[in-house]
Write a protein that holds these residues in place. Structure first.
Motif, short mmCIF file in Angstrom:
data_model
loop_
_atom_site.label_atom_id
_atom_site.label_comp_id
_atom_site.label_asym_id
_atom_site.label_seq_id
_atom_site.Cartn_x
_atom_site.Cartn_y
_atom_site.Cartn_z
N VAL A 56 -22.51 -12.75 -41.42
CA VAL A 56 -23.83 -12.12 -41.44
C VAL A 56 -24.20 -11.69 -40.02
O VAL A 56 -24.28 -12.52 -39.12
N ALA A 57 -24.42 -10.39 -39.83
CA ALA A 57 -24.87 -9.85 -38.55
C ALA A 57 -26.38 -9.75 -38.57
O ALA A 57 -26.97 -9.27 -39.54
N ARG A 58 -27.02 -10.21 -37.49
CA ARG A 58 -28.48 -10.16 -37.40
C ARG A 58 -28.88 -9.38 -36.15
O ARG A 58 -28.48 -9.72 -35.05
N ILE A 59 -29.69 -8.35 -36.38
CA ILE A 59 -30.29 -7.57 -35.30
C ILE A 59 -31.77 -7.92 -35.28
O ILE A 59 -32.47 -7.70 -36.28
N THR A 60 -32.25 -8.44 -34.16
CA THR A 60 -33.65 -8.85 -34.05
C THR A 60 -34.32 -8.10 -32.92
O THR A 60 -33.93 -8.24 -31.75
N LEU A 61 -35.31 -7.29 -33.24
CA LEU A 61 -36.09 -6.59 -32.23
C LEU A 61 -36.92 -7.63 -31.49
O LEU A 61 -37.59 -8.46 -32.11
N ASN A 62 -36.90 -7.60 -30.16
CA ASN A 62 -37.40 -8.75 -29.40
C ASN A 62 -38.33 -8.33 -28.27
O ASN A 62 -38.13 -8.68 -27.11
N ARG A 63 -39.38 -7.58 -28.64
CA ARG A 63 -40.48 -7.31 -27.69
C ARG A 63 -41.79 -7.73 -28.37
O ARG A 63 -42.66 -6.88 -28.65
N PRO A 64 -41.93 -9.00 -28.67
CA PRO A 64 -43.08 -9.43 -29.48
C PRO A 64 -44.44 -9.10 -28.85
O PRO A 64 -45.40 -8.84 -29.58
N ASP A 65 -44.53 -9.11 -27.52
CA ASP A 65 -45.81 -8.80 -26.87
C ASP A 65 -46.23 -7.35 -27.08
O ASP A 65 -47.40 -7.01 -26.93
N SER A 66 -45.25 -6.49 -27.41
CA SER A 66 -45.53 -5.08 -27.66
C SER A 66 -45.32 -4.72 -29.13
O SER A 66 -45.12 -3.55 -29.47
N LEU A 67 -45.39 -5.75 -29.99
CA LEU A 67 -45.16 -5.56 -31.43
C LEU A 67 -43.82 -4.87 -31.69
O LEU A 67 -43.67 -4.05 -32.59
N ASN A 68 -42.85 -5.22 -30.83
CA ASN A 68 -41.48 -4.71 -30.94
C ASN A 68 -41.38 -3.19 -30.84
O ASN A 68 -40.51 -2.56 -31.46
N ALA A 69 -42.29 -2.58 -30.06
CA ALA A 69 -42.18 -1.15 -29.77
C ALA A 69 -40.88 -0.87 -29.03
O ALA A 69 -40.36 -1.71 -28.29
N PHE A 70 -40.35 0.31 -29.22
CA PHE A 70 -39.07 0.66 -28.64
C PHE A 70 -39.11 0.64 -27.10
O PHE A 70 -40.12 0.94 -26.50
N SER A 71 -37.99 0.31 -26.53
CA SER A 71 -37.75 0.46 -25.09
C SER A 71 -36.36 1.05 -24.92
O SER A 71 -35.55 1.04 -25.86
N THR A 72 -36.07 1.53 -23.73
CA THR A 72 -34.73 2.05 -23.45
C THR A 72 -33.68 0.99 -23.72
O THR A 72 -32.66 1.24 -24.38
N GLU A 73 -33.91 -0.22 -23.22
CA GLU A 73 -32.95 -1.30 -23.40
C GLU A 73 -32.75 -1.62 -24.87
O GLU A 73 -31.61 -1.81 -25.33
N MET A 74 -33.84 -1.66 -25.63
CA MET A 74 -33.73 -1.96 -27.06
C MET A 74 -32.85 -0.95 -27.77
O MET A 74 -31.95 -1.32 -28.55
N ILE A 75 -33.09 0.33 -27.53
CA ILE A 75 -32.32 1.38 -28.20
C ILE A 75 -30.84 1.31 -27.83
O ILE A 75 -29.96 1.42 -28.69
N GLU A 76 -30.55 1.10 -26.55
CA GLU A 76 -29.16 1.04 -26.13
C GLU A 76 -28.44 -0.17 -26.72
O GLU A 76 -27.28 -0.06 -27.16
N LEU A 77 -29.11 -1.32 -26.77
CA LEU A 77 -28.51 -2.50 -27.38
C LEU A 77 -28.36 -2.33 -28.88
O LEU A 77 -27.39 -2.82 -29.48
N TRP A 78 -29.30 -1.65 -29.49
CA TRP A 78 -29.24 -1.37 -30.93
C TRP A 78 -28.01 -0.52 -31.25
O TRP A 78 -27.26 -0.81 -32.21
N ILE A 79 -27.79 0.51 -30.46
CA ILE A 79 -26.62 1.37 -30.65
C ILE A 79 -25.33 0.56 -30.54
O ILE A 79 -24.43 0.66 -31.38
N HIS A 80 -25.25 -0.28 -29.51
CA HIS A 80 -24.06 -1.11 -29.31
C HIS A 80 -23.85 -2.07 -30.49
O HIS A 80 -22.71 -2.25 -30.96
N ALA A 81 -24.93 -2.67 -30.99
CA ALA A 81 -24.82 -3.59 -32.12
C ALA A 81 -24.30 -2.88 -33.36
O ALA A 81 -23.43 -3.39 -34.07
#
Length: 271
Positions: free
Chosen positions: A12-37
């Motif tokens: 089971v692969a789990r992708i967890t958006l992890n900017r809780p203080d910003s309600l998990n709004a996108f960031s450059t780092e998030m998008i790049e890690l998402w692509i890699h995952a």
């Protein structure tokens, strides 16, 4: 910590958006890690099911409005305000190279992908869930296509996925008004597969993904291809494709195990 968490355990692969203080709004780092995952998931045969979730109070609020106000991050790239102040082509290319990689990679993944929605899923956050195969929502969740409120268009694929799920008229209404829907209302529209009481969400999801992980994997992947590709084929082409798949899966051990289990009136033990 990282803006996105990625782990694989017991298939089971789990992708967890992890900017809780910003309600998990996108960031450059998030998008790049998402692509890699997603690239890792696509290329790893041992992964059987994918789960997409968000940390904290929300699933995903989409674009980071505060950074947009500062002139940063609308397109989630490393050049920030410079790109926003340059040309329309530069802004287009930034979307293409980053956030639009996600729906394209999702199309290449044949494994089941399950979105788990709690709190809010807004704009691109909702669209990321629409790219998944199954959407399970907490009863208190709310969803909205809020692009119109910021005067922008759905640049991540929302205009593609939404009408295929709810129909053209309802998709246009959602995109033109930016109205918010409860989980139950979204389920009636076809946006949500299951609505679960908040306190039961985690247990429901775990049972659900284990059921998918225990299925005959190659057969499930052929089924996913047949369903999605069939949306763009005529009947003859679809039947031709699925007959080829039938020839392949009936040579697999999972087919033999399934037949034996039916005859012996027991639960199958697929590979």
């Amino acid at each position: 910590m990282s803006d996105l968490l990625f782990s694989v355990e017991n298939g089971v692969a789990r992708i967890t958006l992890n900017r809780p203080d910003s309600l998990n709004a996108f960031s450059t780092e998030m998008i790049e890690l998402w692509i890699h995952a997603l690239e890792t998931i696509r290329d790893t045969e041992d992964i059987r099911v994918v789960v997409l979730t968000g940390n904290g109070r929300a699933f995903c609020s989409g674009g980071d409005i505060k950074s947009m106000i500062r002139g940063e991050g609308l397109l989630y790239n490393n050049t920030g305000a410079e790109d926003l102040m340059s040309t329309a082509l530069a802004r287009k290319n930034s979307l293409w190279k980053r956030v639009q990689r996600i729906p394209l990679l999702m199309q290449e993944i044949d494994k089941p992908v399950v979105a788990v929605i709690h709190g809010i899923a807004l704009g691109a956050g909702l669209d990321m869930a629409l790219m998944c195969d199954i959407r399970i929502a907490a009863q208190s969740a709310k969803v909205s296509e809020g692009y119109i409120k910021a005067g922008i268009v759905p640049g991540d694929g929302g205009a593609y996925f939404l009408p295929r799920i709810v129909g053209v008229d309802k998709a246009l209404e959602m995109l033109w008004t930016g109205d918010t829907f409860t989980a139950e209302e979204a389920k009636q529209l076809g946006l949500i597969t299951h609505v679960v009481p908040d306190e039961e969400l985690n247990d429901f999801v775990e049972n659900y993904i284990q059921r998918l992980a225990g299925g005959p994997q190659e057969t499930m992947r052929f089924i996913k291809r047949a369903v999605y590709q069939g949306l763009h084929m005529d009947l003859r082409s679809s039947l031709d494709m699925i007959s080829s798949a039938m020839g392949i899966v009936t040579e697999l051990e999972d087919y033999q195990e399934g037949i034996r289990a039916i005859v012996e009136k027991r639960k199958p033990n697929f590979k």
